[in-house]
Design an enzyme around this catalytic site. Structure first.
Site, PDB file in Angstrom:
ATOM      1  N   ARG A 169       0.852  -1.192   0.000  1.00  0.00           N
ATOM      2  CA  ARG A 169       0.000   0.000   0.000  1.00  0.00           C
ATOM      3  C   ARG A 169       0.885   1.238   0.000  1.00  0.00           C
ATOM      4  O   ARG A 169       1.512   1.573   1.005  1.00  0.00           O
ATOM      5  CB  ARG A 169      -0.927   0.012   1.217  1.00  0.00           C
ATOM      6  CG  ARG A 169      -1.763   1.294   1.291  1.00  0.00           C
ATOM      7  CD  ARG A 169      -2.981   1.193   2.182  1.00  0.00           C
ATOM      8  NE  ARG A 169      -2.687   1.032   3.584  1.00  0.00           N
ATOM      9  CZ  ARG A 169      -3.600   1.169   4.560  1.00  0.00           C
ATOM     10  NH1 ARG A 169      -4.854   1.461   4.256  1.00  0.00           N
ATOM     11  NH2 ARG A 169      -3.264   0.988   5.817  1.00  0.00           N
ATOM     12  N   ASP A 453      -3.890   3.335  14.168  1.00  0.00           N
ATOM     13  CA  ASP A 453      -3.047   3.843  13.096  1.00  0.00           C
ATOM     14  C   ASP A 453      -3.537   5.234  12.724  1.00  0.00           C
ATOM     15  O   ASP A 453      -4.350   5.834  13.436  1.00  0.00           O
ATOM     16  CB  ASP A 453      -3.023   2.885  11.897  1.00  0.00           C
ATOM     17  CG  ASP A 453      -4.376   2.755  11.198  1.00  0.00           C
ATOM     18  OD1 ASP A 453      -5.327   3.486  11.569  1.00  0.00           O
ATOM     19  OD2 ASP A 453      -4.489   1.929  10.274  1.00  0.00           O
TER      20      ASP A 453
END
Length: 571
Positions: A169, A453
């Protein structure tokens, strides 16, 4: 020390920071490749970022997102399909996510998951040493030469007979890589992460029976997917890769993308591998889009917004429908719980909740789902195997029973729950603790047994901002004001466990800037990078990530490969 270097044969590229392993990553040919991508696609990226800003302003003025009339033909044409699953992406019943730190890379490869999402984005802090180390660790993991020895002498090695398929990603379109300048202008962080991985590893991955696969974050429109597809086509031509070698799964994690899922698959159809329900960023996007639209758009405590809320059910079920109608995998959302061996009872309760969540996703038609910790892999696998059996997916289940209902996606009035004092305090604490860890280089942080996160930190600070702006009340009838939140910040500041080298002072300033000021920054990470990370050279590295050199006699570096485009070779 002056870290500015000129690394391009054209003299156009300046690299303004240094990190261990940089010579292996930023080779002359790799930089020439990045320069080609930058020159061809940077103007379009900037245009699309401006379109984002205009759309965001329209939402603030009362416009609603919706299905676009000009793309109706794509949605109504039932004949088209995306490319069939690529090698290694046929069975995706459990995917583990995490930053590309050396130890965590090994743990992910040993986890037993089918896919490892190697994250350069929300689970990674963009310190320069992390950007470089991620690329080094990917090179070594793919070539089966990765190992790690901790400061205590514990050795980590890959021992699994079958390792997960690697899907990288990159950063989103909105983030710059300001340590690599072209004619004084930062490169796109997305193109840097994508380009370096593709350049160095594509041939090796194909030779090993896999391919260069990506997760695409933060897309807000099918035009942004089209840009990625154009990047793929050009990059494959430049590196003499067959068209379709690259595959991409798109995270549907913005409210606008939820109205363009089929169009996004259409734009990427020769390279599409599926869509993912990026639940946390999706919530962040909803809060951001409707933050000024009044009490009807104010959501309760984050922990009460489960996937069973009607507007979230509408989102996930329509995602499965869109994917399976077009032959693409539908991948479920994150299970963020971190098992705690010291609290067995709490761990058992949490595992039961994770099992129920994954069983719901499998029952709804998803083909797999995400976990944030190796200890959840088996729980996720069992839930999906109970539905899939030996089949690799359930693409044939097209969910024609699901209505395409745009109103349901933005009807927040059905959200159950309330705003509590505990929820307000939690948002303040998570926002500050995460920011502090992020500034020190850690993008995935366990806080109170949950893996936080950037996406969850964005929810935390955005909810605080929205509650203040709308004069929301906690369930005890007290209005949430800036002064009340400042008092919570001050109280937390006295409770924090300070240590040498911590960055709590800057983290508190960053939280105040993004949650308590009148202006609302579009991204916490963007504000943090621009103001506090700088070029990544203002603070000495604390605990730099170990990087092991390539062993003698290993395969040649990708910089020695040939190019189809003579202009690229000349660059």
């Amino acid at each position: 020390m002056d870290t500015t270097t000129d690394r391009s044969t054209t003299g156009r590229i300046r690299i303004t920071a240094t990190a261990e392993g940089q010579e292996r990553v930023l080779t002359e040919h790799a930089l020439a490749f990045l320069l080609q991508l930058h020159d061809r696609f940077e103007p379009t990226r900037q245009h699309l970022l401006q379109v984002r800003r205009q759309r965001r302003a329209a939402f603030a003025d009362g416009a609603d997102p919706g299905f676009r009339d000009e793309t109706r033909r794509i949605r109504e044409d039932a004949s088209w399909r995306v490319a069939p699953p690529a090698p290694g992406l046929e069975d995706r019943r459990v995917e583990i996510t995490g930053p590309i730190e050396r130890k965590m890379t090994i743990n992910a490869l040993n986890s037993g998951a089918k896919v490892w999402l190697a994250d350069c984005e929300d689970a990674s802090s963009p310190l320069w040493r992390n950007v470089i180390a991620s690329q080094v660790n990917l090179q070594d993991a793919i070539r089966e030469r990765i190992a790690f020895t901790s400061q205590e002498g514990k050795e980590y090695r890959v021992t699994a007979e079958e390792t997960p398929t690697i899907v990288v990603r990159p950063r989103g379109w909105h983030l710059d890589e300001h340590r690599i300048l072209v004619d004084g202008v930062p490169m796109s962080g997305a193109l840097v992460d994508f380009g370096l991985h593709l350049f160095h590893n594509a041939d090796e991955l194909v030779a090993r029976g896999r391919g260069p696969y990506f997760y695409l974050p933060k897309l807000e429109s099918h035009e942004e997917a089209r840009l990625w597809n154009e990047v793929f086509v050009v990059a494959q031509r430049l590196l003499v890769l067959p068209q379709g070698t690259i595959r991409a799964t798109v995270l549907i994690e913005t409210i606008t993308a939820a109205f363009e899922m089929e169009e996004i698959l259409w734009e990427l159809r020769d390279h599409a591998a599926g869509l993912n329900a990026g639940r946390w960023d999706y919530l962040f996007s909803i809060i951001k889009a409707f933050r000024l639209r009044g009490p009807a758009f104010v959501l309760p405590d984050r922990r009460s917004i489960t996937m069973t809320q009607p507007f979230m059910r509408a989102y996930t079920e329509q995602l499965v429908r869109a994917c399976h109608r077009r032959g693409a995998h539908a991948i479920g959302g994150m299970a963020a719980f971190v098992p705690n061996a010291k609290d067995r009872e709490a761990t058992e309760r949490a595992l039961a909740a994770v099992a129920a969540d994954k069983a719901r996703e499998a029952g709804d038609g998803f083909d797999g789902s995400w976990v944030a910790h190796p200890g959840l892999v088996e729980t996720c696998r069992e839930a999906f195997t109970a539905v899939l059996g030996d089949a690799p997916h359930q693409l044939a289940r097209t969910r024609d029973d699901v209505p395409v209902d745009g109103a349901a996606l933005i009807d927040l009035s059905t959200a159950e729950g309330s705003i509590t004092e505990a929820g307000l305090r939690s948002n303040v604490e998570i926002g500050i603790r995460y920011c502090e860890a992020w500034l020190r280089g850690h993008g995935a942080v366990a806080i109170h047994s949950l893996m936080e996160d950037a996406a969850t930190a964005e929810i935390s600070r955005s909810q605080v901002w929205q509650w203040i702006a709308n004069e929301s009340e906690t369930e005890d009838g007290r209005t949430i004001t800036r002064e009340r939140c400042e008092a919570l910040v001050a109280a937390l500041e006295h409770e924090l466990e300070r240590h040498e080298g911590d960055r709590f002072d800057e983290a508190i300033a960053l939280f105040r800037e993004t949650a308590l000021e009148e202006a609302y920054p579009a991204f916490l990470t963007l504000a943090g990078t621009e103001r506090y990370l700088g070029e990544g050279t203002r603070r000495p590295s604390t605990g730099s990530i170990p990087v092991q050199p390539a062993p003698e006699g290993s395969a040649p570096e990708a910089g020695e490969r040939g190019f189809e485009d003579e202009a690229l070779e000349a660059a």
